[in-house]
Write a protein that holds these residues in place. Structure first.
Motif, mmCIF file in Angstrom:
data_model
loop_
_atom_site.group_PDB
_atom_site.id
_atom_site.type_symbol
_atom_site.label_atom_id
_atom_site.label_comp_id
_atom_site.label_asym_id
_atom_site.label_seq_id
_atom_site.Cartn_x
_atom_site.Cartn_y
_atom_site.Cartn_z
ATOM 1 N N GLY A 75 1.491 -1.699 39.114
ATOM 2 C CA GLY A 75 2.684 -2.533 39.226
ATOM 3 C C GLY A 75 3.939 -1.683 39.228
ATOM 4 O O GLY A 75 3.891 -0.463 39.419
ATOM 5 N N GLU A 76 5.057 -2.330 38.995
ATOM 6 C CA GLU A 76 6.346 -1.659 39.117
ATOM 7 C C GLU A 76 6.795 -1.064 37.786
ATOM 8 O O GLU A 76 7.018 0.137 37.658
ATOM 9 N N ARG A 81 -10.081 -7.863 33.104
ATOM 10 C CA ARG A 81 -9.414 -6.594 32.798
ATOM 11 C C ARG A 81 -10.346 -5.503 32.278
ATOM 12 O O ARG A 81 -9.990 -4.339 32.280
ATOM 13 N N SER A 82 -11.519 -5.901 31.811
ATOM 14 C CA SER A 82 -12.438 -4.872 31.303
ATOM 15 C C SER A 82 -13.065 -4.083 32.449
ATOM 16 O O SER A 82 -13.680 -3.046 32.237
ATOM 17 N N GLN A 83 -12.906 -4.581 33.686
ATOM 18 C CA GLN A 83 -13.545 -3.910 34.824
ATOM 19 C C GLN A 83 -12.570 -3.134 35.691
ATOM 20 O O GLN A 83 -12.951 -2.539 36.695
ATOM 21 N N ILE A 84 -11.298 -3.179 35.319
ATOM 22 C CA ILE A 84 -10.289 -2.479 36.114
ATOM 23 C C ILE A 84 -9.348 -1.753 35.156
ATOM 24 O O ILE A 84 -9.480 -1.895 33.941
ATOM 25 N N PHE A 85 -8.409 -0.988 35.701
ATOM 26 C CA PHE A 85 -7.320 -0.487 34.867
ATOM 27 C C PHE A 85 -6.013 -0.908 35.533
ATOM 28 O O PHE A 85 -5.920 -0.919 36.758
ATOM 29 N N ILE A 86 -5.026 -1.292 34.713
ATOM 30 C CA ILE A 86 -3.715 -1.705 35.230
ATOM 31 C C ILE A 86 -2.641 -0.804 34.648
ATOM 32 O O ILE A 86 -2.545 -0.669 33.415
ATOM 33 N N ALA A 87 -1.843 -0.194 35.523
ATOM 34 C CA ALA A 87 -0.734 0.651 35.064
ATOM 35 C C ALA A 87 0.504 0.324 35.901
ATOM 36 O O ALA A 87 0.452 -0.521 36.800
ATOM 37 N N ASN A 88 1.586 0.979 35.600
ATOM 38 C CA ASN A 88 2.834 0.761 36.324
ATOM 39 C C ASN A 88 3.422 2.085 36.807
ATOM 40 O O ASN A 88 3.093 3.146 36.278
ATOM 41 N N ILE A 89 4.323 1.997 37.794
ATOM 42 C CA ILE A 89 5.017 3.192 38.283
ATOM 43 C C ILE A 89 5.881 3.788 37.173
ATOM 44 O O ILE A 89 5.847 4.988 36.932
ATOM 45 N N VAL A 90 6.677 2.968 36.493
ATOM 46 C CA VAL A 90 7.388 3.463 35.304
ATOM 47 C C VAL A 90 6.841 2.761 34.069
ATOM 48 O O VAL A 90 6.487 1.591 34.103
ATOM 49 N N LEU A 134 0.715 -3.525 43.406
ATOM 50 C CA LEU A 134 1.262 -4.868 43.219
ATOM 51 C C LEU A 134 2.747 -4.830 43.554
ATOM 52 O O LEU A 134 3.567 -4.365 42.774
ATOM 53 N N GLY A 135 3.072 -5.273 44.764
ATOM 54 C CA GLY A 135 4.468 -5.364 45.177
ATOM 55 C C GLY A 135 4.993 -4.146 45.917
ATOM 56 O O GLY A 135 4.337 -3.103 46.001
ATOM 57 N N ARG A 136 6.218 -4.324 46.422
ATOM 58 C CA ARG A 136 6.839 -3.330 47.308
ATOM 59 C C ARG A 136 7.063 -1.981 46.648
ATOM 60 O O ARG A 136 6.776 -0.932 47.232
#
Ligand code: URA
Ligand code: SF4
Length: 192
Positions: A43-44, A76-85, A122-124
């Protein structure tokens, strides 16, 4: 060569003061999920609820993301979610180019340790950093790109879907395409 472990990276990141966002944050949002998974979502940057909890995508947009994941048999246990900042920009402004450039080093290290087969932006903002600087999210969401053996695509940011529900069908198609790609190339990701 990678010299540190995921836990060491996380520990260092949680005390990062490399950019000015450290002055206004409550928590560094390192990411959530399984660092050994084959799929990385990016994500952003954290919003108010993420800043308060230290976890990515926990607000309304996050609930929508969880629903979209569930729709294709993922949690969520099957993926990882992080952000640019990893720290919240004040008043939810876009992260500055300079902040993105400094913080991306953490995401680079996370990606190097994870070696995901698939990256979903996720997103521009994430798409322009990860895929191409002139990425056009409205025209190019759902398209697949391959870089260094990693398959990548961008989908609309869930916050954009909340603002404009007419865009949801397009994003359902992106998630369906993600489901097919996972079936095709992932070895350890079992869709429910
Ligand atoms: N929006 C993002 O891009 N990231 C989050 O973690 C939450 C909302
Ligand atoms: Fe460090 Fe990134 Fe937070 Fe800036 S946004 S202080 S680089 S973790």
């Amino acid at each position: 060569m990678i010299l540190i472990t995921w836990e060491e990276l996380k520990e260092q990141c949680l005390s990062c003061k490399k950019c000015k966002l450290s002055e206004t944050r409550t928590n560094v949002v390192f990411g959530d999920g399984n660092p050994e998974s084959e799929v990385l979502f990016i994500g952003e940057g954290p919003g108010a609820q993420e800043d308060a909890s230290g976890l990515p995508f926990v607000g309304r947009a996050g609930k929508l993301l969880d629903d979209m994941l569930a729709m294709i048999g993922l949690d969520r246990s099957q993926i990882f979610i992080a952000n640019i900042v990893k720290c919240r920009p004040p008043n939810n402004r876009d992260p500055l180019a300079e902040e993105q450039e400094i913080c991306i080093e953490w995401l680079r290290a996370q990606t190097a340790l994870m070696r995901p087969k698939i990256i979903v932006c996720l997103g521009r903002i994430a798409a322009q950093v990860i895929i191409r600087p002139d990425f056009k999210i409205t025209q190019e969401h759902g398209k697949w790109f391959v870089k260094a053996n990693t398959h990548m695509m961008a989908t609309l940011h869930p916050a954009a879907l909340l603002r404009d529900p007419r865009r949801r069908p397009g994003s359902f198609e992106d998630f369906e395409s993600l489901r097919l790609k996972i079936t095709e190339i992932c070895e350890r990701t079992e869709l429910k």
